[in-house]
Motif scaffolding. Structure first.
Motif, PDB file in Angstrom:
ATOM      1  N   ARG A 172       0.830  -1.209   0.000  1.00  0.00           N
ATOM      2  CA  ARG A 172       0.000   0.000   0.000  1.00  0.00           C
ATOM      3  C   ARG A 172       0.865   1.260   0.000  1.00  0.00           C
ATOM      4  N   GLU A 204      -6.777   5.931  -1.353  1.00  0.00           N
ATOM      5  CA  GLU A 204      -6.617   5.453   0.022  1.00  0.00           C
ATOM      6  C   GLU A 204      -7.907   5.558   0.832  1.00  0.00           C
ATOM      7  N   ARG A 242       2.471   1.668  -3.474  1.00  0.00           N
ATOM      8  CA  ARG A 242       1.493   2.189  -4.436  1.00  0.00           C
ATOM      9  C   ARG A 242       1.303   3.686  -4.223  1.00  0.00           C
ATOM     10  N   HIS A 243       1.146   4.076  -2.978  1.00  0.00           N
ATOM     11  CA  HIS A 243       0.945   5.487  -2.658  1.00  0.00           C
ATOM     12  C   HIS A 243       2.125   6.320  -3.143  1.00  0.00           C
ATOM     13  N   LEU A 281      -4.902  10.419  -1.717  1.00  0.00           N
ATOM     14  CA  LEU A 281      -5.306  10.045  -0.364  1.00  0.00           C
ATOM     15  C   LEU A 281      -6.812   9.853  -0.247  1.00  0.00           C
ATOM     16  N   PHE A 320       1.826   7.787   5.954  1.00  0.00           N
ATOM     17  CA  PHE A 320       1.534   8.570   4.750  1.00  0.00           C
ATOM     18  C   PHE A 320       2.230   9.932   4.815  1.00  0.00           C
ATOM     19  N   LEU A 335      -1.439   4.791  10.367  1.00  0.00           N
ATOM     20  CA  LEU A 335      -1.227   4.892   8.931  1.00  0.00           C
ATOM     21  C   LEU A 335      -1.033   6.341   8.493  1.00  0.00           C
ATOM     22  N   LEU A 378      -9.364   7.987   2.402  1.00  0.00           N
ATOM     23  CA  LEU A 378      -9.316   8.745   3.648  1.00  0.00           C
ATOM     24  C   LEU A 378     -10.290   9.919   3.568  1.00  0.00           C
TER      25      LEU A 378
END
Length: 149
Positions: free
Chosen positions: A13, A98, A16-17, A94, A56, A52, A100
């Protein structure tokens, strides 16, 4: 709080971010490595983190420091994403990738909630207009209700 084992599970993850932020697998991996190196360590020297969002944030900071050319042969969506200014790209990734909340994404990006919302709106508008320009035009008489008599 997560430990080294949980961190291993988050690596795909995080990679990928970072790739979506940098448009380069090499730069993305370097950003993830830098972020992990900045994490506090437990008594045995293994990385630990709060959550997390902390990861990030560290990846975002590291991605801004890594200079590397974009990967060749990026797909059209990745090229459009890479063309966005970094705060817009980060907010879009994000929130949309993701999943968020916008306020949490803004905090990770170091933006006030209102500024984050503005960056997200601008990113969606820019990406939408860039994608709209490459869509094939629908000819009259196709789709919807067919031709009128």
């Amino acid at each position: 709080m997560f430990d080294a084992h949980a961190l291993r599970g988050l690596l795909p993850r995080l990679r990928r971010h970072a790739f979506l932020l940098t448009a380069s697998r090499l730069a993305g991996d370097a950003a993830v490595a830098m972020a992990i190196a900045r994490l506090p360590r437990d008594a045995d020297g293994r990385p630990q983190g709060r959550d997390l969002a902390q990861l990030f944030t560290l990846v975002q900071e590291a991605a801004r420091q890594v200079v590397c050319p974009h990967d060749g042969h990026l797909g059209p969506l990745h090229e459009r994403l890479a063309a966005l200014p970094p705060p817009q790209r980060a907010m879009l990734v994000l929130v949309t990738v993701e999943a968020l909340p916008a306020a949490e994404a803004a905090a990770i990006c170091g933006l006030a909630a209102e500024d984050g919302a503005g960056a997200l709106t601008a990113a969606r508008t820019a990406l939408g207009s860039r994608m709209g320009s490459s869509r094939p035009r629908q000819r009259s008489g196709q789709g919807g209700g067919g031709a009128r008599r």
